[in-house]
Structures are given as C-alpha cells and as structure tokens.
Design a protein around this motif. Structure first.
Motif, PDB file in Angstrom:
ATOM      1  N   SER A 124      12.175  43.905  31.262  1.00  0.00           N
ATOM      2  CA  SER A 124      11.397  43.320  32.358  1.00  0.00           C
ATOM      3  C   SER A 124      10.112  42.692  31.840  1.00  0.00           C
ATOM      4  CB  SER A 124      11.029  44.384  33.390  1.00  0.00           C
ATOM      5  OG  SER A 124      12.167  44.918  33.954  1.00  0.00           O
ATOM      6  N   ALA A 125       9.365  43.488  31.056  1.00  0.00           N
ATOM      7  CA  ALA A 125       8.067  42.998  30.576  1.00  0.00           C
ATOM      8  C   ALA A 125       8.244  41.861  29.577  1.00  0.00           C
ATOM      9  CB  ALA A 125       7.285  44.150  29.954  1.00  0.00           C
ATOM     10  N   LEU A 175      17.001  40.451  36.446  1.00  0.00           N
ATOM     11  CA  LEU A 175      17.527  41.022  35.202  1.00  0.00           C
ATOM     12  C   LEU A 175      17.432  42.545  35.245  1.00  0.00           C
ATOM     13  CD1 LEU A 175      18.547  40.130  32.339  1.00  0.00           C
ATOM     14  CD2 LEU A 175      16.200  40.374  31.562  1.00  0.00           C
ATOM     15  N   CYS A 176      16.287  43.035  35.654  1.00  0.00           N
ATOM     16  CA  CYS A 176      16.040  44.480  35.737  1.00  0.00           C
ATOM     17  C   CYS A 176      17.012  45.136  36.724  1.00  0.00           C
ATOM     18  CB  CYS A 176      14.597  44.707  36.153  1.00  0.00           C
ATOM     19  SG  CYS A 176      14.147  46.403  36.446  1.00  0.00           S
ATOM     20  N   LEU A 228       1.274  39.336  34.589  1.00  0.00           N
ATOM     21  CA  LEU A 228       2.702  39.458  34.896  1.00  0.00           C
ATOM     22  C   LEU A 228       3.367  40.616  34.152  1.00  0.00           C
ATOM     23  CD1 LEU A 228       3.662  35.656  34.715  1.00  0.00           C
ATOM     24  CD2 LEU A 228       3.559  37.045  36.779  1.00  0.00           C
ATOM     25  N   ALA A 229       2.898  40.928  32.960  1.00  0.00           N
ATOM     26  CA  ALA A 229       3.564  41.933  32.109  1.00  0.00           C
ATOM     27  C   ALA A 229       3.849  43.256  32.832  1.00  0.00           C
ATOM     28  CB  ALA A 229       2.758  42.166  30.840  1.00  0.00           C
ATOM     29  N   PRO A 230       2.894  43.810  33.603  1.00  0.00           N
ATOM     30  CA  PRO A 230       3.187  45.102  34.265  1.00  0.00           C
ATOM     31  C   PRO A 230       3.891  44.959  35.613  1.00  0.00           C
ATOM     32  CG  PRO A 230       0.836  44.602  34.417  1.00  0.00           C
ATOM     33  CD  PRO A 230       1.494  43.424  33.783  1.00  0.00           C
ATOM     34  N   ARG A 231       4.548  43.821  35.878  1.00  0.00           N
ATOM     35  CA  ARG A 231       5.213  43.580  37.169  1.00  0.00           C
ATOM     36  C   ARG A 231       6.161  44.702  37.566  1.00  0.00           C
ATOM     37  NH1 ARG A 231       9.716  43.230  39.342  1.00  0.00           N
ATOM     38  NH2 ARG A 231      10.724  43.655  37.362  1.00  0.00           N
ATOM     39  N   LEU A 241      13.755  52.895  29.946  1.00  0.00           N
ATOM     40  CA  LEU A 241      12.912  52.362  28.871  1.00  0.00           C
ATOM     41  C   LEU A 241      13.399  50.969  28.466  1.00  0.00           C
ATOM     42  CD1 LEU A 241      10.647  52.663  26.790  1.00  0.00           C
ATOM     43  CD2 LEU A 241      12.261  53.842  25.298  1.00  0.00           C
ATOM     44  N   VAL A 242      14.726  50.828  28.317  1.00  0.00           N
ATOM     45  CA  VAL A 242      15.302  49.516  27.983  1.00  0.00           C
ATOM     46  C   VAL A 242      14.957  48.515  29.086  1.00  0.00           C
ATOM     47  CG1 VAL A 242      17.472  48.234  27.700  1.00  0.00           C
ATOM     48  CG2 VAL A 242      17.166  50.447  26.570  1.00  0.00           C
TER      49      VAL A 242
END
Lengths: 226, 117
Positions: A100-101, B97-98, A121-124, A94-95
C-alpha cells in the motif's frame, strides 16, 4: 471570525452528524467535515488563520484516542490467537502495508507529486489516529492525509464488499481482513454489518495494518522513497 | 466505569508524550502510549474489563477530533491542486491493490486450512 466559533462549529457539526446518523446513514466524519468545508468555502481564504487556531486544541484529543485503540487490539489478538493463524495474518498484513505504502508513493512520484504530497500519502493505509501524526512527523500535510484516509475508507465501504464478492472472497474472516486493512473505520463498520466474524477480523486488521503502515512509512522515508 | 478507562488512556498518552519529549523526538506521544498500553494489557497488568468501557467511548468518537483537519483540506486542496491527478490515481491504485491482495491471500489461506487433513 473568531477561532472559538470554528472550535465550536466543528464540535457542533460532529454532534449533529452523529445524532442524526440513523437517518442519513452517511459516515459521520464525512458529513461533518463536508458541512464545515462548505462553510469555509463560503467564508473564503481570509479566515484560514482563525480556523487553524480554532481546530488546534483538537489535536490533544488524538493522543488518548490513539492509546484507546490498544484495548480492541488486545481483545482481537487474544481471540485471533485461538481462532486463526496470527503469524500468517500478521505477515499478510505486513506485505499489504508495504504494498500500500510503496505503491501509493511510487505511483504518485511517477505522476509528478511533490515530496510533501508523498509524505502525506504514504500512511494512507492506517486509520486517521495513526496516519495524521505520522504524516506530520514526515513533514506531510495532515489535512491532505486526513481527507485521503477518509475518502479511501468511504470508497472501500461502498465498493469493497461487491469487489470481494466478484473476486470470490466469501469467507467472512477473509472479507473482514481485506475491508479493515484497506478501508479503516468506515469499512470496519461495514464489516460489522456483514457479520460478527467479519467485524472482529476487520478490527484486528484495522489496528495491526495501521501500526505496520506507520512502520513502513518511516522505513520508506528513511530509504529516501520521498 | 467509563471514566477509569478514559483516565488510563490519558495517563498512557501523557507517559508517551513524556518519553518522546525526553528523547527530543518530534513525533507525538500517542503511539508510544498506545504501544505501552498494549504491552501492559497483554501482560495482564491491567484487566481488560476495567478499561473496556472508557476505551469504547473514545474509539466510538475517533472521528471527532479530525473533523476540522478533514475540512481543512479546503485549504490543502488549493496547495495541491497541481498534483490532483497524481493524488487521486495513486490513492485508487493503492486502495484497490490492498483490498484485492489481502482478500485473495486470506481466501487462499483459509481454503488451504479447510482442505488440509
């Protein structure tokens, strides 16, 4: 140029790339899309309407394929409940989904990207079956989302294992989680090549991270990040 | 056996579509169907063995329906040419980063688990 030809051409490109995958060892999606992309460049922008019409029926396949992901998730969650601390793993994912988003949207906005690009890009960090419909629902570009997801998957598949080794991440479960969360299907396939333990963890991360990323993307949109 | 799994997946997708349409949502019914199917499997209302083959077939070819959309970036690239740097840099930052955060946090947690009595 007929829409039917584009419909059949995409199927043919995929079939060709899939059947010969043992020889070229490239991600099937990237190879098939590259072949179709080259044809589109050669034909020029005049065929865009016919192309869009030709690929439209494929969107109906995404629904059942998205539903099918519930089976490996159910299997992985049963395994995970015994072998690992699912609570910690889910919190970590979750973090990661939030990071990422938020990072991709904030950096893109900082560099001057439009709201449409940010929505794409948000749901990459979700696999294509989840990110493409999410992008469409947020008024983004499905094509841009698809290529960003595929490109980041290939990037992680290529450099991810080496980077994790540099960071001292040797446990197969940790490597699998990182690969699946950041690199989707391509990196998950790479994790399965490393070991069964890494592959199982990667499959779990691929799906849980994808679902969480969808939720986070909508949350960021509701909070007017883009 | 595979056909049963495929039919079940299509059934849950149609159910999801029916729900989102009845709610007037613009979102696809695939994810609603996915959530319903997952809950059903976890509740053991449908045995996993019955649907594993069909689901495996669909998941294996997950890339099939997105070949056209991915190739369509040829047109999207023209629309987003002015934002290319923003898109590339933000994607790199987010991806690395991920990868690093999840890898390092999971490594720390698993080491703690091993050393804890």
């Amino acid at each position: 140029m007929s829409a039917l030809l584009f419909f059949l051409g995409c199927a043919g490109a995929y079939a060709g790339a899939y059947v010969t995958r043992a020889r070229h060892r490239l991600p099937v999606l990237m190879l098939a899309a590259a072949v179709v992309g080259v044809v589109l460049v050669l034909l020029g922008p005049g065929v865009e309407a016919a192309f869009r019409q030709g690929i439209a029926p494929y969107s109906y396949l995404l629904g059942p394929m998205t539903v099918a992901l519930a089976v490996p998730l159910a299997e992985a969650s049963e395994d995970g409940a015994r072998k690992a601390r699912v609570g910690f793993t889910t919190a970590l994912l979750l973090v990661s989904a939030g990071l990422s988003a938020a990072s991709i949207v904030l950096v893109a906005r900082w560099l001057g990207a439009s709201a449409t690009a940010c929505a794409s890009l948000a749901p990459r960090a979700a696999t294509s079956a989840l990110s493409v419909p999410t992008s469409e629902a947020l008024a983004g570009s499905a094509s841009l989302t698809s290529v960003i997801v595929a490109t980041s998957g290939v990037l992680v598949g290529l450099v991810g294992p080496g980077l994790l080794s540099l960071l001292g991440v040797k446990d197969p479960r940790a490597r699998g989680l990182a690969l699946g969360a950041s690199g989707h299907l391509v990196a998950t396939a790479r994790a399965w090549e490393e070991s069964r333990e890494a592959g199982t963890a990667s499959t779990f991360a691929l799906i849980v991270h994808g679902v969480l990323t969808v939720g986070v993307s909508f949350l960021l949109h509701a909070l007017r990040f883009f | 056996m595979r056909i049963i799994g495929v039919v079940v997946c299509v059934g849950f997708w149609l159910l999801g579509e029916a729900i989102v349409r009845s709610l007037g949502s613009s979102y696809g019914g695939g994810l609603v169907g996915f959530a319903l199917f997952f809950v059903t499997l976890r509740a053991r209302l449908i045995p996993l063995e019955r649907v594993r083959g069909g689901s495996g077939l669909l998941v294996t070819h997950l890339a099939f329906p997105i070949v056209g959309v991915t190739a369509g970036v040829t047109y999207a690239a023209r629309s987003f040419a002015a934002e290319g740097v923003a898109i590339v840099v933000s994607t790199l930052v987010s991806t690395l980063l991920c990868l690093s955060v999840v890898g390092l946090a999971a490594k720390w947690r698993l080491r703690t688990e091993t050393t804890d009595p």
